[in-house]
Structure formats: C-alpha cells, structure tokens
Design an enzyme around this catalytic site. Structure first.
Site, PDB file in Angstrom:
ATOM      1  N   ASP A 157       5.122  27.943   5.103  1.00  0.00           N
ATOM      2  CA  ASP A 157       5.241  27.476   6.483  1.00  0.00           C
ATOM      3  C   ASP A 157       6.152  28.458   7.218  1.00  0.00           C
ATOM      4  O   ASP A 157       6.649  29.426   6.627  1.00  0.00           O
ATOM      5  CB  ASP A 157       5.754  26.034   6.531  1.00  0.00           C
ATOM      6  CG  ASP A 157       7.185  25.913   6.038  1.00  0.00           C
ATOM      7  OD1 ASP A 157       7.789  26.938   5.642  1.00  0.00           O
ATOM      8  OD2 ASP A 157       7.713  24.798   6.033  1.00  0.00           O
ATOM      9  N   ASP A 173      -1.411  19.400   2.867  1.00  0.00           N
ATOM     10  CA  ASP A 173      -0.254  19.504   1.973  1.00  0.00           C
ATOM     11  C   ASP A 173       0.656  18.332   2.265  1.00  0.00           C
ATOM     12  O   ASP A 173       0.672  17.821   3.392  1.00  0.00           O
ATOM     13  CB  ASP A 173       0.537  20.798   2.216  1.00  0.00           C
ATOM     14  CG  ASP A 173       1.492  20.651   3.393  1.00  0.00           C
ATOM     15  OD1 ASP A 173       1.033  20.737   4.543  1.00  0.00           O
ATOM     16  OD2 ASP A 173       2.700  20.398   3.166  1.00  0.00           O
ATOM     17  N   CYS A 192      -7.497   6.490 -14.808  1.00  0.00           N
ATOM     18  CA  CYS A 192      -6.978   7.820 -14.475  1.00  0.00           C
ATOM     19  C   CYS A 192      -7.051   8.732 -15.696  1.00  0.00           C
ATOM     20  O   CYS A 192      -6.766   8.326 -16.821  1.00  0.00           O
ATOM     21  CB  CYS A 192      -5.539   7.709 -13.980  1.00  0.00           C
ATOM     22  SG  CYS A 192      -4.850   9.278 -13.453  1.00  0.00           S
ATOM     23  N   CYS A 224      -5.339  11.653 -15.969  1.00  0.00           N
ATOM     24  CA  CYS A 224      -4.215  12.595 -16.012  1.00  0.00           C
ATOM     25  C   CYS A 224      -3.478  12.487 -17.351  1.00  0.00           C
ATOM     26  O   CYS A 224      -3.612  11.510 -18.084  1.00  0.00           O
ATOM     27  CB  CYS A 224      -3.262  12.377 -14.841  1.00  0.00           C
ATOM     28  SG  CYS A 224      -2.058  11.049 -15.081  1.00  0.00           S
ATOM     29  N   CYS A 258      -1.363   9.244 -17.748  1.00  0.00           N
ATOM     30  CA  CYS A 258      -2.119   8.009 -18.018  1.00  0.00           C
ATOM     31  C   CYS A 258      -2.832   8.057 -19.373  1.00  0.00           C
ATOM     32  O   CYS A 258      -3.086   7.014 -19.977  1.00  0.00           O
ATOM     33  CB  CYS A 258      -3.111   7.738 -16.896  1.00  0.00           C
ATOM     34  SG  CYS A 258      -2.278   7.204 -15.378  1.00  0.00           S
ATOM     35  N   HIS A 309       1.114  12.456 -12.506  1.00  0.00           N
ATOM     36  CA  HIS A 309       0.145  11.435 -12.091  1.00  0.00           C
ATOM     37  C   HIS A 309      -0.107  11.483 -10.584  1.00  0.00           C
ATOM     38  O   HIS A 309      -1.261  11.500 -10.133  1.00  0.00           O
ATOM     39  CB  HIS A 309       0.628  10.037 -12.492  1.00  0.00           C
ATOM     40  CG  HIS A 309      -0.221   8.958 -11.896  1.00  0.00           C
ATOM     41  ND1 HIS A 309      -1.449   8.615 -12.410  1.00  0.00           N
ATOM     42  CD2 HIS A 309      -0.051   8.193 -10.791  1.00  0.00           C
ATOM     43  CE1 HIS A 309      -1.993   7.664 -11.651  1.00  0.00           C
ATOM     44  NE2 HIS A 309      -1.161   7.391 -10.668  1.00  0.00           N
TER      45      HIS A 309
END
Lengths: 374, 374
Positions: B94, B266, B305, B307, B310, B336
């Site tokens: 940024d 973002d 999930c 991930c 999980c 997660h």
C-alpha cells in the site's frame, strides 16, 4: 504369539556409545535421539508438521502442567495425548516430580508424596507416586516416568534421604501401573555424590524397569561433576535397556552423554533460547540475533545449516522480526535451534553405525575449541 | 519483442463477475484473489511455507510500517521485499496513506503531503506522493499503490477536498514512478457520496493506470452504502484492467465485491481474529474458541473444512492452547481463518469459470441466512 509393544535392539556399538532401535506402540525410536519439549502439549511456537519436517521422533510433555491445565481427564476424553496434540509418534511424559520440586517454598514433602500450590491459581494440589502414574496413564504417553524427588545436588544429607524416598516411590510406581502399552522408566538420583549415585543406580537397576533414566543433573552442578556421574552410572545400568538423561542439554552434553551410553535426551534449551532471541549453533555457540551487527547481515544464521530458517531467511530478517515483536521470530528460531539438536543426535547415530563415532567426537571437540578461541 | 511484465486476461465472465489471470513479474495471479496482510513483512504467526500450503498467491505489506522499521533502504540492500521475507510470489504494497491518516491527531496534511509522528518512537516523519513511490520502489513489490488520502466518509466538504488532492497526488505518483517491473494502481476515493465517487472513478480511470483500486470503504460506512458505491464505480472503471477493493473484508463482502467486478481483496480480518481467539467460518460466522462450551468439544472448528487445523486439531485443543497462552493458538487459528478467505476466493473463481457464479451466490446467501437464524 503377541509381539511385545516395547523392545530395544542395539544396532551398532562403538566404545560405550550405541545406536539403538527402541520400539514403542507409536513407532520405532532410532537412538541416540533428542526430544523437543512440549510442556503444555505443544512444542512452543511449532506445529506438529514442522516437527515432522525436522525429523523429530520423540516429543516430551509435562505431567505437572497438563494435570493443572487442561487436566488429564479432558485429555483422556479427547482420545489421549497423541490425538489431542496431533503428534503421531512416540511421546514421553515426565512424572511431575521435577516441576513440583522446583516450586521451592510452595510445596511440602512427606513420605507419601508432595503437597503444593498451583502456579496458575494458587490452589492446593497433591502429587504422589500413585497419582502421578494415574495421570500419566490418562495422558497415555508411550514412555512414562517414575515419580522421583530431585533434590539440591550439594546437600548430601538431604540428597540421601530424597534418594531413598525416590527408591521407595519407584516401587510404588511399578505397583500402581496398569497399562501394558506404556513403558515405565526408573530414575537414578543421588546428586553429585559417587557413593549415592552408585547405590541409586544399583537399586534402580535391580527393579528391572524397561528403561532407566538419570535425573538430578543439569541442575547446577559443574560439567565435570555431571561427567563423573555419567561415567559411574554407565558402569552400573543394564546395557540392554534404553537410558535417558533427563533435561540435558547442550550439543556438548549430547556428545558426551552418548559416549557414556546414553540413548535419549530432552531439553527446553532450543525452544527457550529461541524465545529469548538466541540462535544455537552446531558447536554450542549462541548468537543473539538482536545485536546491531546483524542489522544488515544478509547471511543465514549458519551457512552450512540445512534447516528451513537458514535456507530461506537472513539474520537481518530474523533481527527485524524480533525487534518488530513478530511471532514468526520465535517459530523460525525454534526451527533452527531444534534442527541443531535433532540433526546432531542423528549425525551421532550415523557415526556410530559407520564405526566413526570417535572420529566424530574428536572433530566435534576440535571445533568447539576453535569456536571458543574465536 | 519483449514480453510485457504485466497483463490482464479475462478467462471467464458471468454477469459483472470475472475470472482473470493477472500476470506479474513474480507469477500469474488467478483472480478473484484474497491477499493475506503481512504488515511488517510477515503474515503474523505464519511461515511463507504455511502460506504456500494454503495456496495463498498474493501477499500485502505495509509501506508505512516498513518505512519506519526496518526502513526501505535495508530491505532494498537485502535484495528487496520478496527475498527479505521469503515470499516468492506476487506482493502488493500500500502507499502508507491509509495508515498515516489513521494517526488522527498525530498528523498534518498540506497540499504537498503529510507530516506525522511515528507510532514507534514519536519521531517526526514525512510522506508525500514522491516519497511513497520512492519507498515502494525500494521495497520492490509487484503492485504498488498511489499515495491517497482516505478521509472520514461522512464529511462531504472534507471528502471532496481530499478526493481532489488524491487526484493530484495520483498524477504525481505516475510521474515519480521509475521502475517498469512494478504496476502502479490508482485509487478511487469520494466517501459515501455518489457524485464524488463518480467524479473520482472517471478521473482515476482517465489516468490509465494498469489497475484501479477502490479506497475509503470498510471504514465505518454501512453495508448498503458500500454496495451502492461498488455498483456505481463498477459502471465506470475500465473492465480490461484489474480492480482492487482495499481492506475488504468478510466472506459476504468478497462475494458481493466479485458480483460487482472486483478482482483483488485484502484484509487483516482473518489473522487479527485469530489473535483474538476467534475462528472465522465459511458464511461469516465467528466462533470464540475460549467459550466454555468448547472445553470438551472434540470436533474440529468446522467438520467440512480441509485446512491443516481442522484436519488435525479439536476445538478442545485450540481452547487449551489459547487459555495456556501458547503461540500455536495464533498459528492454527490463522491457518484456518486464512483458509476460509483464500479458498472462498478460489471457489468463487471456479464457479465463474463453470458459469455457476449466480448459483454459488444464491447458495451462499441462503447459507448466510440459515446461520443468522440459528
């Protein structure tokens, strides 16, 4: 015929050093091995996947901490420690003794056990051999430890009394144990006194545990006192069973321990140094990454190191992370420091298998001297 | 012929939603994409390897923070931001504008730029369009942002003045830019006012940036004000260039943004929630893992999930880590939460490619309603 859940095979031997295979219900431990410490059911700042990447095989967890929080019943209900913390390999739990005795003023010892105050909420708590074994059975580690008393190593009269109590407690632990899928190790005490260490090693050996540990070292004694104790105990403990040097230590201690027949080591040093911004180097040197000299240093911690941290990040970046108080600093330094200890144990093992441990040791000590002079 | 370092191809379109390929010097971004925020050149509590495992493709870093610490000269000397932080893929920085304007009393704006005090040591600092571009060129991200002023969205007179200043600064940024391997994006401002947003979008579009961003949203306006702004700006910004909705946001915002032609998002939300012990769920629900109801809950955060967290850990374990103040809690919750946002963007993209985005969106909103009612 049912295959025994535990067995210890010595694959190679050189002098007193041995390369072994210690079979446990959660896999074969190649010894010598260095175990990272996961006090509260997590090796601080590391995921289990990162430990696997480091080729960690054995992880230690602390009975005292897990008893207080979250409690062994909860861990058991969640399927035991392996499932709870997501570690598929062998786990070792200590007995809680060492932590309780570290509480100093906040505990009272009697023949039966120890009353103490929780460091979390000050509540009154009790540990004794039977309770410790019960907790460790609920946690469900592969290797569990006898409840012992680790006394100030220089107070002979007290060390003697504590040692005798430790022996009585060791037998009570054996009687209290009910699970066949856990190996209970006995612990040799006796401070810095050769006569006491001899008596303790003989007594503990006579109880025929499946493995034996040496406790009460790395608690303030000198290096030569530790080495003298290891020499003595090595001559007494049975050779056909794994030996565990508790809470030790540095790269130098690892090499020395192996030369005196030690198979298993654990220590908080690598992860604790990491959280204090220090990198551990192969020959025991420590590098405080906050030092201004590293601000614009684009080299890795160690050019020869193959760990994830050294392969990907500069000292300048690590220093930036520490100064910016970023969590990643602890993770990356822990990865490096654990790699140093785990890979050292692995390299030592390989040198024994190749019949080159003496060479390895000579080179190691030479390098230690070089580093100390520089 | 030299291949251009940046190009934007639309692979599929459904309504206003598009699936694109944005080519950058560090790889092709498949859009829509959600970028984790790495404020201080690290996505908090995550290693780059863990981001790769999450299939993160774009990472954001903050010019304001890196300018103050460790300084852009150091980053440049260390080989630029990609090398410094070990992120091989595309990076976006940024302009520093948003952070500086967040400093409120500690900054003073003039036509030329902004004078402010560092949040680290209180030292006086200066940012203006030329300085911001210079810093961003030293950092070396693939996508850099024009220096803009993000004003209180409800003060029309001030928003108008800030918008006009933002337009003048946008042109100065274009003139200040020297590197051809960075794409400079313009930023539309204008608060919640349709006439100002229209004027700003038309002006910024006329400057022919290789990509355009919408700033000044998710800063206190209502959801319907944000949506109305997106509708309006969508009709004006060129379709053949990537569009970036800055600092946004929730799963619902992502779905809505894509339906209005947004390609890049973002937000700090996933990692910030993680450090506040909250799990983000697919349909925007949040779960405070410290709640006592999870103490003995052996289910993962989300049974569906995929991930790492999980697949390997229970709510009970995560709660234990949080209560025991273990660093691993932040890491596992960040994994997660980032997975939720990154995989949502990926699933949205796939639905556009399959011509099923409307279906996807209908199902998504239905589930949001179900969760809100339950």
């Amino acid at each position: 015929m049912i295959k025994p859940q535990f067995s210890f095979q010595i694959e190679a031997q050189e002098g007193r050093a041995r390369a072994g295979d210690f079979t446990t219900p959660h896999g074969v431990l190649k010894t010598p091995v260095f175990a990272p410490v996961g006090t509260q059911a997590t090796v601080k700042a590391m995921t289990p996947d990162q430990l696997v990447d480091l080729k960690a095989t054995l992880v230690l967890a602390n009975t005292y901490h897990l008893h207080l929080r979250p409690g062994e019943d909860l861990v058991k209900e969640m399927g035991g420690l392996h499932k709870f913390m997501g570690w598929p390999g062998p786990i070792l739990t200590d007995s809680g003794g060492f932590q309780v005795f570290s509480l100093a003023e906040n505990r009272r010892i009697d023949e039966n056990g120890v009353t103490f105050r929780s460091h979390i909420d000050g509540s009154q708590q009790r540990l004794d051999p039977e309770i410790s074994i019960h907790i460790q059975e609920s946690l469900g580690a592969d290797i569990i430890m006898a409840f012992d008393e680790c006394a100030d190593p220089y107070d002979k009269q007290y060390v003697h009394a504590a040692m005798l109590r430790t022996h009585r407690w060791a037998e009570r632990c054996q009687r209290a144990k009910t699970r066949s899928d856990q190996a209970l190790f006995g612990i040799v005490q006796g401070g810095i006194y050769d006569d006491l260490r001899q008596e303790s090693a003989e007594y503990i050996a006579s109880l025929d545990f499946p493995g034996n540990a040496i406790g009460g070292l790395s608690v303030g004694e000198t290096k030569s006192e530790m080495q003298s104790t290891l020499n003595l105990v090595d001559r007494i403990l049975p050779e056909n069973k794994p030996r565990y040097l508790m809470g030790v230590g540095t790269p130098e201690d690892l090499v020395y321990g192996v030369s005196r027949g030690i198979d298993i080591f654990d220590c908080v040093l690598p992860t604790r140094l990491a959280r204090h911004n220090a990198a551990l180097m192969r020959y025991g040197e420590r590098l405080n990454i906050v030092n201004a000299q590293f601000a614009r240093d684009d080299a890795p911690l160690d050019r020869e190191c193959t760990c994830y941290t050294c392969q990907n990040f500069s000292r300048a970046y690590l220093r930036h992370l520490v100064i910016a108080k970023e969590i990643l600093a602890a993770t990356l330094l822990s990865i490096h420091n654990l790699h140093i200890m785990i890979s050292l144990a692995r390299d030592i093992r390989q040198s024994i298998v190749n019949g080159k441990f003496n060479e390895f040791m000579a080179h190691f000590h030479e390098q230690v001297s070089v580093k100390e002079r520089s």
